[in-house]
Design an enzyme around this catalytic site. Structure first.
Site, short mmCIF file in Angstrom:
data_model
loop_
_atom_site.label_atom_id
_atom_site.label_comp_id
_atom_site.label_asym_id
_atom_site.label_seq_id
_atom_site.Cartn_x
_atom_site.Cartn_y
_atom_site.Cartn_z
N ARG A 44 71.67 -30.24 -2.90
CA ARG A 44 70.62 -29.68 -3.77
C ARG A 44 69.26 -30.33 -3.49
O ARG A 44 68.22 -29.65 -3.58
CB ARG A 44 71.03 -29.87 -5.24
CG ARG A 44 70.05 -29.25 -6.25
CD ARG A 44 70.62 -29.33 -7.66
NE ARG A 44 69.63 -29.05 -8.67
CZ ARG A 44 69.32 -27.82 -9.13
NH1 ARG A 44 69.94 -26.76 -8.64
NH2 ARG A 44 68.40 -27.65 -10.07
N ILE A 70 63.87 -23.40 -9.16
CA ILE A 70 65.26 -23.49 -8.76
C ILE A 70 66.07 -23.66 -10.04
O ILE A 70 65.73 -24.48 -10.89
CB ILE A 70 65.51 -24.67 -7.78
CG1 ILE A 70 66.99 -24.78 -7.40
CG2 ILE A 70 64.98 -25.97 -8.31
CD1 ILE A 70 67.27 -25.83 -6.31
N SER A 71 67.09 -22.85 -10.24
CA SER A 71 67.82 -22.83 -11.50
C SER A 71 68.55 -24.14 -11.76
O SER A 71 68.91 -24.88 -10.83
CB SER A 71 68.84 -21.69 -11.50
OG SER A 71 68.22 -20.44 -11.54
N GLN A 72 68.76 -24.42 -13.03
CA GLN A 72 69.59 -25.53 -13.49
C GLN A 72 70.95 -25.47 -12.78
O GLN A 72 71.53 -24.40 -12.63
CB GLN A 72 69.74 -25.38 -15.00
CG GLN A 72 70.67 -26.33 -15.70
CD GLN A 72 70.90 -25.88 -17.14
OE1 GLN A 72 70.74 -24.71 -17.46
NE2 GLN A 72 71.28 -26.81 -17.99
#
Length: 224
Positions: A44, A70-72
């Site tokens: 990530r 950027i999503s959780q």
């Protein structure tokens, strides 16, 4: 000394990913072993800005270029689990962003087609995914609400932005038995996640709970 430092940083980040998966994802009820493994394997930290690397594993969305996010981690894992992937699917992801979600999906499906409307993000995602070896991901610059008809039909369509309603093109690009995972709501700030399934030519829907995404912009979405 340099090699030792690089290896130490790599080990620390691997351990941070392990903690992220354990504390933010598995302990919140996501039990799909393939999804958990994919979340452990995708680095990530490579998909966030240099300024955000120290926060890459935090339990939140993070800013990326072009005022996008950027999503959780939990949200990415939740949508992947909801898609019920076995490994042989042709998947459409709408909203490539940094490419992180596509990288996770690439470990869960046969082919991933990911579409992004912002050319700068497309170029960065292509370079990043290629550098990291995600060879089954194909990135397109386009209006995501139109899908990718040339790569259809899809077993799964995952939409990582909030729509006002389900875009019509997705229905014509979905295989029998296919699933659409999409947040829908009449407000920019919050949506309900749905899983639509096509069975015998009819679409059924399941409410998967409340989420918050950036708006889905395009011909069949919100105006830009």
């Amino acid at each position: 000394m340099h090699d030792s430092s690089v290896n130490q940083n790599s080990d620390l980040r691997q351990k941070a990913r392990e903690r992220m998966v354990e504390n933010q994802i598995r302990k919140r009820g996501i039990s799909d072993s393939r999804v958990l493994d994919a979340m452990r394997r995708v680095p990530r930290e490579e998909f966030v800005s240099h300024e955000s690397k120290d926060f890459a594993f935090d339990d939140c969305a993070l800013p990326i270029n072009c005022s996008q996010t950027i999503s959780q981690p939990y949200t990415v894992a939740y949508m992947c689990a909801a898609a019920q992937l076995s490994g042989n699917e042709n998947v459409l992801e709408v909203g490539c962003g940094s490419g992180y979600g596509a990288a996770v999906l690439s470990l869960l499906a046969r082919e991933v087609h990911t579409v992004e409307r912002i050319p700068e993000l497309v170029q960065q995602a292509k370079e990043r995914l290629q550098r990291l070896g995600y060879s089954n991901v194909h990135v397109y610059t386009s209006d995501g609400t139109l899908g990718v008809p040339e790569a259809a039909p899809f077993d799964v369509i995952i939409v990582t932005a909030g729509a006002e309603s389900l875009p019509d093109p997705y229905l014509t690009q979905l295989k029998e038995g296919g699933r659409i995972i999409i947040p829908i709501g009449t407000e920019f700030t919050g949506q309900t996640m749905y899983r639509f399934t096509l069975k015998n030519g009819k679409l059924s829907e399941e409410n998967l709970g409340a989420f918050s995404f950036v708006p889905l912009i395009g011909e069949f979405g919100w105006p830009g």
